[in-house]
Enzyme design. Sequence first.
Site, PDB file in Angstrom:
ATOM      1  NE  ARG A   1     -10.381 -32.656  53.347  1.00 18.78           N
ATOM      2  CZ  ARG A   1      -9.644 -31.846  54.098  1.00 18.78           C
ATOM      3  NH1 ARG A   1     -10.228 -31.001  54.931  1.00 18.78           N
ATOM      4  NH2 ARG A   1      -8.325 -31.875  54.023  1.00 18.78           N
TER       5      ARG A   1
ATOM      6  CG  ASN B   1      -2.514 -32.957  63.000  1.00 15.94           C
ATOM      7  OD1 ASN B   1      -3.740 -32.847  62.996  1.00 15.94           O
ATOM      8  ND2 ASN B   1      -1.723 -31.966  63.382  1.00 15.94           N
TER       9      ASN B   1
ATOM     10  NE  ARG C   1      -9.152 -26.428  59.123  1.00 18.42           N
ATOM     11  CZ  ARG C   1      -9.242 -26.294  60.446  1.00 18.42           C
ATOM     12  NH1 ARG C   1     -10.123 -25.458  60.988  1.00 18.42           N
ATOM     13  NH2 ARG C   1      -8.489 -26.997  61.246  1.00 18.42           N
ATOM     14  N   GLY C   2     -11.271 -29.710  59.841  1.00 22.13           N
ATOM     15  CA  GLY C   2     -11.034 -30.235  61.178  1.00 22.13           C
ATOM     16  C   GLY C   2     -11.842 -31.510  61.330  1.00 22.13           C
ATOM     17  CB  ALA C   3     -10.854 -34.972  62.223  1.00 21.97           C
TER      18      ALA C   3
ATOM     19  CD  GLN D   1      -5.007 -25.295  57.089  1.00 18.73           C
ATOM     20  OE1 GLN D   1      -3.831 -24.952  56.935  1.00 18.73           O
ATOM     21  NE2 GLN D   1      -5.514 -26.347  56.464  1.00 18.73           N
TER      22      GLN D   1
ATOM     23  CG  ASP E   1      -7.143 -34.562  60.261  1.00 20.47           C
ATOM     24  OD1 ASP E   1      -8.193 -34.120  59.768  1.00 20.47           O
ATOM     25  OD2 ASP E   1      -6.229 -33.827  60.671  1.00 20.47           O
TER      26      ASP E   1
END
Length: 354
Positions: free
Chosen positions: A93, A251, A51-53, A200, A241
């Site tokens: 996503r 975000n 995860r995380g752009a 997170q 993001d």
Amino acid sequence: MKNLKVPFSPIRFSSNTLYLLDQRKLPVREIWVPCRSSRAVWKAIRTMVVRGAPAIGVTAGYGLYLGIKGFKGNRHLFLKKLFEQSRYLDSSRPTARNLAYALERILSRISLSKEQNVAKLKNLVLEEAKGIHADDVLLCRKIGKFGSALFKKGDAILTHCNAGGLATSGYGTALAVFYAMKEKKIPFSVFVDETRPLLQGARLTAWELFKSKIPSTLICDNMAASLMRAGKIDGVVVGADRIAMNGDTANKIGTYGVAVLARVHKIPFYIAAPSTTFDLKAKTGKDIPIEERPHREVSEMNGKRLAPKGMKIFNPSFDVTPHKYISGIITEAGVLRRPFTRSIKKIKQLLKAK
């Protein structure tokens, strides 16, 4: 990339296998998930193994290679397969811009190539995926350099969600600011929002900062206002993001609330993100798609039910912070200031040059 010190790298590629640090298991266990197909990569992105752009973008690049490495046929059919795999991975996503950026970058490289040999085209796909991986580390390093200059000795900085090494190729965006400050030996401390519903902040950011020996304190999401009122927070840095051309930023859900609180208490609020997070097609935040996640993420925790069965639930994964609440956007090209429609032109030029 080998010469750069990276605090935590959640992505490894070796022997035609992509290894992802399973972020659903942290901080209790450190488990690496092997992915040998585009289907496995799609599932890993969708289920938030990764995860995380920026990290999602890097992962998708390798996923595209895994999706075509076994292909047999001519150039025309290869390109058809490549585009099919790109659309498939892009569906994993919707909000993170870096996902589409990575896929578009590889497609552009291959489409512009005159190479007819399919084996060599496959190598070009892998080469470009590795390039995206290496570039991300360099971009984050520059973000840390520019961001660290925004704060002074003794500052206490709040961050929301995880925009650290785990969300990138290993150095982070928002947390890159903290790593750079530590390297400069600037005394500071961090407040970490827990970040419901998947925690997170509590699970990932706290884990990163603790392991890096950066002074930090974990707080519940609903504690930020009282800390700001008490004068205990000097600034806020979060990741992103997707960023629209007017500076509106998507975000992790809850970011908008933190930004409003920062404005009320006259505290600077910064976004930290590479140029690859900017969406040239999104004029404002209204053009940013917002992902809605499974309801069980809110109603359950570690498999244990928290809410009454049958309760109606709404679970958007992101919110959009209007540009008027953002003090600056920290990028590899420097800190962008309002009016963002003017300063973001620098990012447009960077993206068009790539």
